[in-house]
Design an enzyme around this catalytic site. Structure first.
Site, PDB file in Angstrom:
ATOM      1  N   GLU A 153       0.823  -1.221   0.000  1.00 25.12           N
ATOM      2  CA  GLU A 153       0.000   0.000   0.000  1.00 25.12           C
ATOM      3  C   GLU A 153       0.855   1.269   0.000  1.00 25.12           C
ATOM      4  O   GLU A 153       0.651   2.168   0.839  1.00 25.12           O
ATOM      5  CB  GLU A 153      -0.976  -0.018   1.188  1.00 25.12           C
ATOM      6  CG  GLU A 153      -1.964  -1.164   1.110  1.00 25.12           C
ATOM      7  CD  GLU A 153      -3.094  -1.117   2.135  1.00 25.12           C
ATOM      8  OE1 GLU A 153      -3.036  -0.309   3.082  1.00 25.12           O
ATOM      9  OE2 GLU A 153      -4.046  -1.909   1.972  1.00 25.12           O
ATOM     10  N   GLU A 170      -5.442  -8.482  -0.285  1.00 22.19           N
ATOM     11  CA  GLU A 170      -6.173  -8.151   0.954  1.00 22.19           C
ATOM     12  C   GLU A 170      -7.625  -7.913   0.597  1.00 22.19           C
ATOM     13  O   GLU A 170      -7.934  -6.968  -0.146  1.00 22.19           O
ATOM     14  CB  GLU A 170      -5.607  -6.889   1.634  1.00 22.19           C
ATOM     15  CG  GLU A 170      -4.305  -7.110   2.348  1.00 22.19           C
ATOM     16  CD  GLU A 170      -3.861  -5.898   3.160  1.00 22.19           C
ATOM     17  OE1 GLU A 170      -4.714  -5.197   3.740  1.00 22.19           O
ATOM     18  OE2 GLU A 170      -2.638  -5.652   3.202  1.00 22.19           O
TER      19      GLU A 170
HETATM   20  O1  AHR Z   1      -5.095  -5.962   7.018  1.00 18.15           O
HETATM   21  C1  AHR Z   1      -5.044  -4.838   7.831  1.00 18.15           C
HETATM   22  C2  AHR Z   1      -4.333  -3.670   7.177  1.00 18.15           C
HETATM   23  O2  AHR Z   1      -5.141  -3.178   6.147  1.00 18.15           O
HETATM   24  C3  AHR Z   1      -3.029  -3.981   6.508  1.00 18.15           C
HETATM   25  O3  AHR Z   1      -1.951  -3.907   7.375  1.00 18.15           O
HETATM   26  C4  AHR Z   1      -2.916  -2.912   5.469  1.00 18.15           C
HETATM   27  O4  AHR Z   1      -2.176  -3.315   4.357  1.00 18.15           O
HETATM   28  C5  AHR Z   1      -4.352  -2.569   5.141  1.00 18.15           C
HETATM   29  O5  AHR Z   1      -4.571  -1.225   5.102  1.00 18.15           O
END
Ligand code: AHR
Length: 547
Positions: free
Chosen positions: A209, A332
């Protein structure tokens, strides 16, 4: 030659997927047409030649965050742990799920992580203040422990480089440490730590990210693209077999969405293999108006995001005149909106604080089924995807000192992991729809569209001769019948039929009442080239068939 007119119509429609039907009012689902009544019809066949989808589609994620690692997978001294400190109950749950790939060590954590702190004799490892989540990190669990744990649960590792505070020198040292056989500074360090054989990690994330204002060491797209390119180029010298994933946009809300992806890929297209997508969804006033019927359509928002990122990747492919097509890593995804306030994100300098401990209910489980359908439907481009995360932190599994709890979202995930195998069947669904309204919703959710009540996908495994049909019934009030018509393959037996459903969309499991939301057996009609199943209102169902 097949002269059956309805079969010809199916072939034509399946062939037009993405073109003719994209113009229909059923958002994002080219293989749907709008029907009426409580019975939907799905025609399934082997029209297009297709590869098997990649099982990495059903991956998960373990971050040094909250209680995920410490007291989640690693809890030395607990009677439930083995001699390595691994929680045996958690290990068994993850192993039994057969999670194919697990992303590690973050997440936001990775952008401030010095992997070197987490290897070598435990007594020499420093305790540090971790700054992404303001927590104490003892480094007692590091890369080698993760490799041991991943091997024990049968999962492939997906490692991340630190592109935040990390230098490119430390990033390539990391891959040399993990993957180079021997005879060099970092590979010999690994060997001196007791790991004679290289870990052979194939899949790597080039940071996490890096577009996010919250990210440690955030970069502009051009800066990031150049840094990622440089690391990728060196990593390929150390190990030519690696598959490298560039950081795409963290979510569609950021003002740089798509522009970020384009600029990053303009810098590093030829050096990477995949691009990442992330997104978290919720039944909030902004995303769904707090309406469950809109919430249950959010897998179609995920689907749109996949289509948009695919379009950008293909655009840059054209610009670069590249023969290579990138694949997508949705590394994610989950429902996450309750445990998001400051108290859930700030570890207050504690070890293993309770962070992001989202409690999942029935409607979250149903949407999770929808997400899995979307990922399967888009599996020609999505190769890797990770349910974020695996234990304690926005997770299907939760630990206490005394045991493990399966949250509601565990069940659709387990169903997909267990039954979805082989290739996707071509499918044409004729189904009644309902409207979703734009008014009052955040831009990325604001659409006036028609959404089918049923969301259906199916897999076919040539080797085991098994079909699995996965159906989400978004209808909150009515049972709906799904009539299945099979071309090319004829089911001979119903092997299993399971559903996740219940009267209360807000029901959830606790350690005291762990069976409020579980999967249960469902009756179907006899197997055959035409068969039907009654899908309960508010349900996610799998029908497993022998051919
Ligand atoms: O999964 C939780 C968080 O969400 C992670 O650390 C990050 O990559 C995202 O913003």
């Amino acid at each position: 030659m097949n002269t059956d007119p309805s079969r010809r119509r199916f072939l034509t429609q399946a062939g037009l997927a993405g073109a003719g039907f994209a113009a229909s009012s059923v958002f994002a689902l080219p293989s749907y047409s709008r029907g009426s009544g409580l019975t939907a019809r799905a025609r399934l066949g082997l029209v297009a030649p297709r590869e098997n989808f990649d099982r990495r589609l059903f991956g998960s994620f373990l971050e040094h965050l909250g209680r995920a690692v410490y007291t989640g997978v690693y809890d030395p001294g607990n009677p439930l742990s083995d001699e390595r400190g691994f929680r045996k109950d958690v290990l068994k749950e993850v192993k039994d799920l057969e999670v194919p790939i697990i992303r590690y060590p973050g997440g936001n954590f990775v952008s401030g992580y010095n992997w070197w702190d987490g290897v070598g004799p435990r007594k020499d490892r420093p305790t540090v203040l971790e700054r992404a989540w303001n927590s104490i990190e003892t480094n007692q669990f590091g890369t080698n422990e993760f490799m041991d744990w991943a091997r024990a649960v049968g999962a492939e590792p997906l490692l991340g480089f630190n592109l935040g505070t990390g230098t490119s020198e430390m990033a390539v040292a990391y891959i040399e440490y993990c993957n180079y056989p021997k005879g060099t500074k970092w590979s010999d360090l690994r060997r001196s730590h007791g790991y004679e054989q290289p870990h052979k990690v194939k899949y790597w994330c080039l940071g996490n990210e890096m577009d996010g204002p919250w990210q440690i060491g955030r970069l502009t797209a051009r800066e990031y693209g150049r840094k990622a390119r440089d690391i990728a180029q060196q990593a390929r010298v150390i190990d030519p077999d690696v598959q490298l994933i560039a950081c795409g946009s963290s979510n569609p809300r950021l003002p740089t969405y798509l522009e970020w992806d384009r600029e990053v890929l303009e810098e590093c297209y030829d050096m990477v293999d995949g691009i990442s997508l992330h997104n978290y969804f919720g039944n909030t006033p902004e995303q769904s108006g707090g309406r469950s019927e809109r919430f249950l359509a959010q897998n179609l928002d995920m689907e749109r995001q996949i289509q948009e990122i695919t379009a950008v990747a293909d655009y840059v492919q054209g610009l670069r005149r590249s023969p290579k097509k990138l694949w997508l890593s949705f590394d994610e995804w989950n429902v996450w909106y309750r445990a998001r306030g400051k108290e859930h994100l700030d570890g207050k300098g504690q070890l293993a604080p309770h962070l992001l401990e989202e409690v999942y209910n029935l409607e979250d489980a149903l949407l999770t089924g929808g997400f899995l359908n979307t990922l399967m439907r888009q599996s020609e481009r999505v190769r890797v995807a990770c349910l974020a995360q695996i234990v304690n932190v926005i997770a299907p599994l939760v630990t206490s000192e005394k045991g493990t709890l399966r949250q509601s979202i565990y069940f659709p995930y387990a169903m997909a992991l267990r039954y979805a195998r082989g290739r996707m069947l071509d499918i044409q669904v004729d189904c009644e729809t309902y409207p979703i309204k734009a008014a009052g919703l955040r831009a990325d959710f604001a659409r006036n569209e028609e959404v089918p009540f049923l969301d259906v996908v199916a897999t076919y495994d040539k080797n085991s001769r098994r079909i699995a049909v996965f159906a989400l019934n978004r209808d909150l009030s009515n049972e709906r019948e799904l009539s299945l018509v099979f071309d090319d393959v004829t089911p001979s037996k119903v092997v299993a039929c399971e559903t996740v459903t219940g009267p209360d969309l807000k029901a959830f499991n606790t350690f005291e009442t762990p069976n409020k939301v579980v999967s249960t057996k469902l009756d179907t009609a006899k197997a055959g080239s035409t068969m039907s199943v009654k899908l309960p209102a508010r349900s996610y169902t799998v029908i497993h068939l022998a051919v």
